[in-house]
Design a protein around this motif. Structure first.
Motif, PDB file in Angstrom:
ATOM      1  N   VAL A  51       0.836  -1.200   0.000  1.00 15.69           N
ATOM      2  CA  VAL A  51       0.000   0.000   0.000  1.00 15.69           C
ATOM      3  C   VAL A  51       0.874   1.254   0.000  1.00 15.69           C
ATOM      4  CG1 VAL A  51      -1.794   1.262   1.248  1.00 15.69           C
ATOM      5  CG2 VAL A  51      -1.806  -1.254   1.249  1.00 15.69           C
ATOM      6  N   PHE A  52       0.778   2.004  -1.089  1.00 18.15           N
ATOM      7  CA  PHE A  52       1.421   3.315  -1.199  1.00 18.15           C
ATOM      8  C   PHE A  52       0.395   4.430  -1.036  1.00 18.15           C
ATOM      9  CE2 PHE A  52       4.421   0.581  -3.417  1.00 18.15           C
ATOM     10  CZ  PHE A  52       5.642   1.064  -3.007  1.00 18.15           C
ATOM     11  N   ASN A  53      -0.872   4.125  -1.243  1.00 16.33           N
ATOM     12  CA  ASN A  53      -1.956   5.098  -1.203  1.00 16.33           C
ATOM     13  C   ASN A  53      -2.053   5.730   0.187  1.00 16.33           C
ATOM     14  OD1 ASN A  53      -4.967   5.543  -0.391  1.00 16.33           O
ATOM     15  ND2 ASN A  53      -4.891   5.813  -2.620  1.00 16.33           N
ATOM     16  N   ASN A  54      -1.893   7.057   0.261  1.00 13.39           N
ATOM     17  CA  ASN A  54      -1.860   7.740   1.561  1.00 13.39           C
ATOM     18  C   ASN A  54      -3.168   7.623   2.331  1.00 13.39           C
ATOM     19  OD1 ASN A  54       0.815   8.604   1.698  1.00 13.39           O
ATOM     20  ND2 ASN A  54       0.388  10.342   0.357  1.00 13.39           N
ATOM     21  N   GLU A  55      -4.288   7.667   1.651  1.00 11.01           N
ATOM     22  CA  GLU A  55      -5.581   7.554   2.332  1.00 11.01           C
ATOM     23  C   GLU A  55      -5.721   6.184   3.004  1.00 11.01           C
ATOM     24  OE1 GLU A  55     -10.188   7.391   0.956  1.00 11.01           O
ATOM     25  OE2 GLU A  55      -8.988   9.040   0.119  1.00 11.01           O
ATOM     26  N   LEU A  56      -5.359   5.129   2.283  1.00 10.84           N
ATOM     27  CA  LEU A  56      -5.438   3.793   2.861  1.00 10.84           C
ATOM     28  C   LEU A  56      -4.386   3.612   3.956  1.00 10.84           C
ATOM     29  CD1 LEU A  56      -6.765   1.061   3.028  1.00 10.84           C
ATOM     30  CD2 LEU A  56      -5.419   0.321   1.038  1.00 10.84           C
ATOM     31  N   LYS A  57      -3.204   4.170   3.761  1.00 11.84           N
ATOM     32  CA  LYS A  57      -2.181   4.108   4.816  1.00 11.84           C
ATOM     33  C   LYS A  57      -2.688   4.769   6.094  1.00 11.84           C
ATOM     34  CE  LYS A  57       2.048   5.246   3.959  1.00 11.84           C
ATOM     35  NZ  LYS A  57       3.208   6.001   3.445  1.00 11.84           N
ATOM     36  N   GLN A  58      -3.359   5.901   5.970  1.00 11.31           N
ATOM     37  CA  GLN A  58      -3.917   6.589   7.142  1.00 11.31           C
ATOM     38  C   GLN A  58      -4.940   5.700   7.851  1.00 11.31           C
ATOM     39  OE1 GLN A  58      -3.035   9.534   8.562  1.00 11.31           O
ATOM     40  NE2 GLN A  58      -1.421   9.758   7.043  1.00 11.31           N
ATOM     41  N   ALA A  59      -5.769   5.008   7.088  1.00 14.08           N
ATOM     42  CA  ALA A  59      -6.771   4.114   7.680  1.00 14.08           C
ATOM     43  C   ALA A  59      -6.098   2.944   8.393  1.00 14.08           C
ATOM     44  CB  ALA A  59      -7.735   3.612   6.601  1.00 14.08           C
ATOM     45  N   ILE A  60      -5.058   2.397   7.791  1.00 14.22           N
ATOM     46  CA  ILE A  60      -4.295   1.330   8.445  1.00 14.22           C
ATOM     47  C   ILE A  60      -3.672   1.867   9.728  1.00 14.22           C
ATOM     48  CG2 ILE A  60      -2.244  -0.142   8.234  1.00 14.22           C
ATOM     49  CD1 ILE A  60      -2.908  -0.287   5.182  1.00 14.22           C
ATOM     50  N   GLY A  61      -3.184   3.102   9.672  1.00 10.03           N
ATOM     51  CA  GLY A  61      -2.580   3.739  10.836  1.00 10.03           C
ATOM     52  C   GLY A  61      -3.556   3.935  11.987  1.00 10.03           C
ATOM     53  N   GLN A  62      -4.847   3.972  11.700  1.00 11.68           N
ATOM     54  CA  GLN A  62      -5.848   4.046  12.767  1.00 11.68           C
ATOM     55  C   GLN A  62      -5.959   2.715  13.513  1.00 11.68           C
ATOM     56  OE1 GLN A  62      -7.511   6.906  13.751  1.00 11.68           O
ATOM     57  NE2 GLN A  62      -5.983   7.767  12.366  1.00 11.68           N
ATOM     58  N   CYS A  63      -5.584   1.628  12.855  1.00 13.91           N
ATOM     59  CA  CYS A  63      -5.609   0.307  13.490  1.00 13.91           C
ATOM     60  C   CYS A  63      -4.344   0.032  14.293  1.00 13.91           C
ATOM     61  CB  CYS A  63      -5.764  -0.778  12.426  1.00 13.91           C
ATOM     62  SG  CYS A  63      -7.288  -0.679  11.488  1.00 13.91           S
ATOM     63  N   TYR A  64      -3.275   0.683  13.914  1.00 14.45           N
ATOM     64  CA  TYR A  64      -2.000   0.588  14.631  1.00 14.45           C
ATOM     65  C   TYR A  64      -1.445   2.003  14.743  1.00 14.45           C
ATOM     66  CZ  TYR A  64       2.625  -0.894  16.095  1.00 14.45           C
ATOM     67  OH  TYR A  64       3.795  -1.067  16.800  1.00 14.45           O
ATOM     68  N   PRO A  65      -1.868   2.739  15.762  1.00 17.45           N
ATOM     69  CA  PRO A  65      -1.586   4.176  15.830  1.00 17.45           C
ATOM     70  C   PRO A  65      -0.192   4.538  16.342  1.00 17.45           C
ATOM     71  CG  PRO A  65      -2.966   3.537  17.665  1.00 17.45           C
ATOM     72  CD  PRO A  65      -2.762   2.305  16.838  1.00 17.45           C
ATOM     73  N   LYS A  66       0.817   4.127  15.633  1.00 15.25           N
ATOM     74  CA  LYS A  66       2.194   4.541  15.923  1.00 15.25           C
ATOM     75  C   LYS A  66       2.641   5.419  14.756  1.00 15.25           C
ATOM     76  CE  LYS A  66       2.642   1.811  19.537  1.00 15.25           C
ATOM     77  NZ  LYS A  66       2.774   2.263  20.886  1.00 15.25           N
ATOM     78  N   SER A  67       3.053   6.613  15.025  1.00 13.63           N
ATOM     79  CA  SER A  67       3.346   7.584  13.967  1.00 13.63           C
ATOM     80  C   SER A  67       4.422   7.103  13.000  1.00 13.63           C
ATOM     81  CB  SER A  67       3.732   8.925  14.573  1.00 13.63           C
ATOM     82  OG  SER A  67       4.889   8.793  15.363  1.00 13.63           O
ATOM     83  N   TRP A  68       5.377   6.337  13.482  1.00  9.65           N
ATOM     84  CA  TRP A  68       6.467   5.892  12.616  1.00  9.65           C
ATOM     85  C   TRP A  68       5.987   4.959  11.505  1.00  9.65           C
ATOM     86  CZ3 TRP A  68       6.856   0.675  12.852  1.00  9.65           C
ATOM     87  CH2 TRP A  68       6.463   0.034  14.032  1.00  9.65           C
ATOM     88  N   LEU A  69       4.860   4.285  11.706  1.00  5.07           N
ATOM     89  CA  LEU A  69       4.331   3.400  10.659  1.00  5.07           C
ATOM     90  C   LEU A  69       4.071   4.190   9.383  1.00  5.07           C
ATOM     91  CD1 LEU A  69       3.129   0.644   9.731  1.00  5.07           C
ATOM     92  CD2 LEU A  69       0.957   1.444  10.651  1.00  5.07           C
ATOM     93  N   LEU A  70       3.528   5.378   9.532  1.00  7.37           N
ATOM     94  CA  LEU A  70       3.148   6.188   8.376  1.00  7.37           C
ATOM     95  C   LEU A  70       4.326   6.925   7.740  1.00  7.37           C
ATOM     96  CD1 LEU A  70      -0.231   7.590   9.706  1.00  7.37           C
ATOM     97  CD2 LEU A  70       0.187   5.547   8.303  1.00  7.37           C
ATOM     98  N   GLU A  71       5.494   6.877   8.374  1.00  7.20           N
ATOM     99  CA  GLU A  71       6.692   7.474   7.777  1.00  7.20           C
ATOM    100  C   GLU A  71       7.171   6.679   6.570  1.00  7.20           C
ATOM    101  OE1 GLU A  71       9.639   7.543  10.840  1.00  7.20           O
ATOM    102  OE2 GLU A  71       8.561   9.021  12.040  1.00  7.20           O
ATOM    103  N   ALA A  72       6.946   5.381   6.574  1.00 16.11           N
ATOM    104  CA  ALA A  72       7.422   4.524   5.488  1.00 16.11           C
ATOM    105  C   ALA A  72       6.640   4.821   4.207  1.00 16.11           C
ATOM    106  CB  ALA A  72       7.266   3.049   5.867  1.00 16.11           C
TER     107      ALA A  72
END
Length: 169
Positions: A51-72
């Motif tokens: 997943v490169f799509n930022n919207e989907l990455k944000q949704a995944i980040g809601q399931c695992y809310p660690k900010s570093w996940l979304l840095e990748a």
């Protein structure tokens, strides 16, 4: 990189360079590494979404809310198919074992490419399945960020071999 060097270099990273993109050639080699992972009866009961799509990455980040996940730049989502996997003699499915082998191929291949990962299972599967629009018999079992680390790997301490293995002759 030598296979044994890859094993020694592989670490879980929790910080990524969000500006450094993953080369397509590296993605292809990683996907090929997963493709050749063994599974019980060669059923390959898995699917991976990168997943490169930022919207989907944000949704995944809601399931695992660690900010570093979304840095990748990417998040890899690993899913198992419980209807097509081999089952043990007592009837329990081996999907998680098969997926674990494939996921390890992925993280080792990423390490060989100089990319960082962090195997994550600390999320509510039902919520992640909803985000990924995954329905039974499929289930999201693991995710990992994928990208270049923004830090050096730390040294790890390993248990002595004699605490891990017993050789029976």
């Amino acid at each position: 990189m030598d296979f044994y060097d890859v094993l020694k270099q592989r670490r879980s990273f929790r910080g990524f360079d969000s500006n450094r993109m993953i080369p397509d050639a590296s993605l292809q080699r990683i996907m090929q590494a997963v493709q050749c992972a063994p599974s019980a009866c060669n059923r390959q009961p898995w699917r991976f979404e990168i997943v490169f799509n930022n919207e989907l990455k944000q949704a995944i980040g809601q399931c695992y809310p660690k900010s570093w996940l979304l840095e990748a730049p990417a998040i890899v989502v690993a899913m198992a198919d419980y209807s097509s996997c081999w089952t043990r003699l007592e009837g329990t499915p081996a999907a998680e074992i098969d997926l674990g082998i494939a996921m390890e191929h992925l993280v080792l291949a990423a390490a060989a490419e100089g990319l960082g990962t962090c195997w994550i299972c600390a999320f509510e599967k039902a919520r992640m399945n909803e985000v990924m629009q995954v329905n039974a018999p499929w289930s999201v079992e693991a995710i990992t960020p994928l990208g270049y680390s923004n830090s050096e790997p730390r040294d790890l301490q390993y248990k002595p071999i004699d605490q891990i293995f017993k050789v029976v002759r």
